[in-house]
Design a protein around this motif. Structure first.
Motif, mmCIF file in Angstrom:
data_model
loop_
_atom_site.group_PDB
_atom_site.id
_atom_site.type_symbol
_atom_site.label_atom_id
_atom_site.label_comp_id
_atom_site.label_asym_id
_atom_site.label_seq_id
_atom_site.Cartn_x
_atom_site.Cartn_y
_atom_site.Cartn_z
ATOM 1 N N TYR A 484 5.980 79.609 36.808
ATOM 2 C CA TYR A 484 4.518 79.580 36.825
ATOM 3 C C TYR A 484 3.992 79.907 38.224
ATOM 4 O O TYR A 484 4.311 79.228 39.198
ATOM 5 N N GLN A 485 3.188 80.961 38.319
ATOM 6 C CA GLN A 485 2.611 81.471 39.567
ATOM 7 C C GLN A 485 3.675 81.916 40.570
ATOM 8 O O GLN A 485 3.358 82.155 41.733
ATOM 9 N N HIS A 486 4.923 82.053 40.113
ATOM 10 C CA HIS A 486 6.011 82.414 41.037
ATOM 11 C C HIS A 486 6.972 83.438 40.439
ATOM 12 O O HIS A 486 8.135 83.499 40.827
ATOM 13 N N ASP A 489 8.368 85.859 43.239
ATOM 14 C CA ASP A 489 9.254 85.432 44.326
ATOM 15 C C ASP A 489 10.474 84.682 43.799
ATOM 16 O O ASP A 489 11.603 85.085 44.049
ATOM 17 N N ARG A 490 10.276 83.632 43.015
ATOM 18 C CA ARG A 490 11.433 82.850 42.567
ATOM 19 C C ARG A 490 12.326 83.642 41.614
ATOM 20 O O ARG A 490 13.552 83.685 41.799
ATOM 21 N N TYR A 561 1.482 82.607 32.776
ATOM 22 C CA TYR A 561 1.929 83.077 34.090
ATOM 23 C C TYR A 561 1.029 82.548 35.191
ATOM 24 O O TYR A 561 1.482 82.256 36.295
ATOM 25 N N ASP A 562 -0.258 82.447 34.900
ATOM 26 C CA ASP A 562 -1.214 82.010 35.915
ATOM 27 C C ASP A 562 -2.559 81.824 35.228
ATOM 28 O O ASP A 562 -3.159 82.790 34.754
ATOM 29 N N LYS A 575 -1.038 89.570 44.674
ATOM 30 C CA LYS A 575 0.108 89.134 45.465
ATOM 31 C C LYS A 575 1.432 89.637 44.900
ATOM 32 O O LYS A 575 2.343 89.993 45.665
ATOM 33 N N PHE A 576 1.562 89.665 43.561
ATOM 34 C CA PHE A 576 2.804 90.102 42.924
ATOM 35 C C PHE A 576 2.599 91.353 42.067
ATOM 36 O O PHE A 576 3.356 91.588 41.129
#
Length: 653
Positions: A484-486, A489-490, A561-562, A575-576
């Protein structure tokens, strides 16, 4: 598929040879697996069971052109007396009538699927239906009551738009309950206030949005707030009968599957507390109304499907890592019931849909493993025995490499798992071209089953690794919710760590690295090439490249996701988004997308392609006319693999 769809050093790396499989002892003459082999492979799935234990199963296979073909067969539970059924044009069977003498299902009439019953005699199906129920907008799914006297079906209750051939009005779709006698008489809409039933009424191997009570007088029904007009996701549980609906509970999250338990006193379903809205725990609520309770709070796996049978048993399909099994939920406890060695059991079991059927405890399943296609198996005690063998004759002529379940730890000590597929004739100590293949979803997993993508790329001489990154099912609620929100990156770190792992094992040539993914895996590919130049070639299919417009233009709610409002915090979504980092791309990128894709609209690929091309990057985009999220025509599927093979040959050398 929900997007329905690693620069880390390694420490403490471990390799678990949990599953090592090969085909035969002698080297087949055919050679490695190819895309054309994929198109010709047959697979079977259990579909329904009559009261006397006859199993209806489908056999699916492709061709050089056209859609996937499905043949329908019957077989005894002992695996004998298999017979092919010749289906009337446009008829898709869903199950047997109580007497076992007919099949009910959907029959295409004037471009709408309607409900029909066709008699079966001596292995032949009548050319005309004995019962037909035609509704203005067609019928979605159907399920018989346990006593066999009625059918409940999902359908859109609205009258058709007279201008539907020239316009489509953007408004929430409606789904309600229509109930009719088994002979097609006295049909009526039940509980007209329930307009947003969330899914199909299915039995025999599928999660259901409605479940008949044991006395055949009512149904427990799941509804969900419509996507249009809502930013939140919420679900409702009601009990519906001929006299109207009775509200049971509101669930402030997604819900999947419903069943009566505890002698009809409670209702069981799948839901979650997570912001990632995938239902993954078993919950119950009193049927009379009350507070829902998570019955599996410590589940270190993912419950993905729940269904009940006419005898009151509740089955749950559970992902445990890359393996999938069937558990039984009884007395508030979830316990493993059936598993397939070194493979998976797909979905929940198929059995007779009627109470007190003579088939008794007979159960049928669909099973698969990395060297065998999907096939039908039956329960014998606590074990399963496969009774069909579709694809075996084809695969024994093909040279397949080993498949291994592997585990490693990332630089931060995070335990990760994946499936490695090796080329035929793999030599230990030799470095091979390598492709990392992140799955779609992303709230899904790669299963320890026959995987055509991995096998086709391995047939090109590659080692392929499918990493189960954070956001995958099978590893518990925290692992799933970490996305979630990552996602950018993760999950990216986990996918890239799989490449580090393959290099550390000596499998991968660090100078011949590639990445390929579809849907959520397509996002991961498009994003990865903005973060690193280590890959020599990249192929993305139907990937998200611009998050803010995607969330509002996909055909299903994507706030898992967000959930932030895109116009209030645009930086959170850029950002992504790969389109904002196109100048950083150095890897040659192939973009593949269906022109009729509503899950990830085609403009996502087009925008990225145009930006990269304008900046002079090495990029190619291929679109497929009429194709949805993934092509359904085999000439398009084969072209996907041809484009991939040519891209790898050209740039990953």
């Amino acid at each position: 598929m929900r997007i329905r769809l690693k620069r880390l050093a390694l420490e403490g790396v471990t390799l678990a040879f949990a599953a090592v499989m090969a085909v035969g002892q002698a080297k087949p003459a055919h050679g490695p697996f190819t895309a054309k082999d994929w198109a010709g492979l047959h697979s079977a799935h259990a579909a329904a069971m009559s009261a006397n234990g006859t199993i209806l199963y489908g056999v699916a296979f492709g061709a050089e052109k056209g859609p996937t073909h499905t043949e329908w067969w019957t077989v005894g539970a002992d695996g004998n007396n298999a017979k092919k059924l010749e289906m009337p044009d446009g008829f898709h069977p869903m199950g047997y009538t109580r007497d076992g003498q007919s099949l009910y299902g959907g029959w295409k009439v004037n471009d709408h699927q309607q409900f029909a019953v066709f008699a079966v005699k001596e292995g032949k199906i009548a050319s005309a239906p004995t019962v037909i129920v035609a509704l203005p907008r067609g019928v979605g799914s159907a399920s018989p009551s346990p006593d066999g006297k009625r059918f409940a079906m999902t359908a859109d209750p609205r009258e058709p738009d007279p201008l539907e051939n020239s316009r489509h009005v953007q408004e929430p779709e409606e789904t309600s309950l229509y109930v009719v006698n088994a002979n097609g008489t006295d049909g009526a809409w039940w509980c007209k206030d329930l307009k947003y039933i969330s899914g199909a009424i299915t039995v025999g191997g599928g999660a259901s949005a409605a479940a008949w009570s044991a006395d055949s007088q009512s149904l427990a029904v799941l509804s969900q707030v419509p996507r249009i007009g809502h930013h939140e996701v919420g679900s409702m549980i009601d009990v519906c009968s001929a006299s109207g609906s009775r509200h049971v509970a509101n669930i402030a999250n997604s819900v999947n599957g419903i069943a009566w338990v505890n002698g009809g006193k409670d209702l069981a379903f799948l839901s979650t507390k997570s912001l990632v809205l995938t239902p993954e725990h078993v919950w119950t609520v009193p049927a009379a109304g009350g507070t829902a309770e998570d019955r599996t709070p410590d589940l270190n796996a993912t419950a993905v499907q729940l269904a009940s049978d006419a005898n009151g048993r509740v089955w749950v399909s559970v992902n445990r890592g890359v393996r999938s099994e069937v558990d039984e939920f009884r007395d508030g406890i979830l316990k493993t019931a059936y598993a397939w060695p070194d493979g998976i059991v797909r979905g929940t079991p198929v059995e007779s849909e009627y109470a007190e059927g003579s088939a008794g405890e007979q159960l049928a399943f669909t099973v698969s493993d990395p060297t065998h296609m999907g096939n039908v198996a039956v329960a014998e005690g606590e074990h399963l025995r496969k009774i069909t063998h579709e694809g075996d004759e084809q695969l024994k002529e093909i040279e397949l490499g080993l498949v291994q379940v592997v585990q490693w730890k990332s630089k931060g000590g995070r335990a990760l798992e994946g499936i490695a597929t090796f080329p035929a004739g793999y030599e230990k100590g030799k470095k091979y071209p390598f492709l990392v293949l992140p799955h779609g979803g992303p709230e899904a997993n790669d299963e320890l089953a026959f995987d055509a993508f991995s096998r086709t790329v391995a047939g090109l001489g590659y080692v392929v690794l499918q990493p189960q990154y954070r956001g995958s099912t099978g590893y518990g609620a925290d692992f799933l919710a970490a996305i979630y929100q990552h996602f950018g990156d993760r999950a990216y770190e986990d996918v890239d760590s799989a490449t580090d792992f393959a290099i550390a094992q000596g499998w991968a040539d660090p100078n011949r690295l590639a990445i390929f993914g579809w849907s959520a895996g397509g996002f991961m590919t498009s994003w990865t090439v903005t973060q690193t130049g280590r890959y020599k070639a990249a192929i993305e299919g139907a990937g998200i490249t611009d998050w803010a417009p995607f969330l509002w233009t996909s055909d299903i709610a994507q706030v898992d996701y967000d959930a932030r409002w895109t116009e209030e915090d645009p930086a959170a979504f850029s950002k992504f988004s790969a389109v904002y980092f196109a100048n950083k791309v150095t890897t040659p990128l192939l973009i593949l997308h269906g022109e009729a894709d509503q899950r990830v609209p085609t403009f996502q690929g087009t925008e990225y392609f145009q930006l990269l091309a304008a900046r002079g990057k090495t990029v190619r985009m291929v679109t497929y006319p009429g194709s949805p999220h993934f092509p359904v025509l085999w000439e398009q599927r084969l072209d996907v693999m041809q484009e991939l093979a040519e891209w790898l040959a050209k740039y990953n050398k």
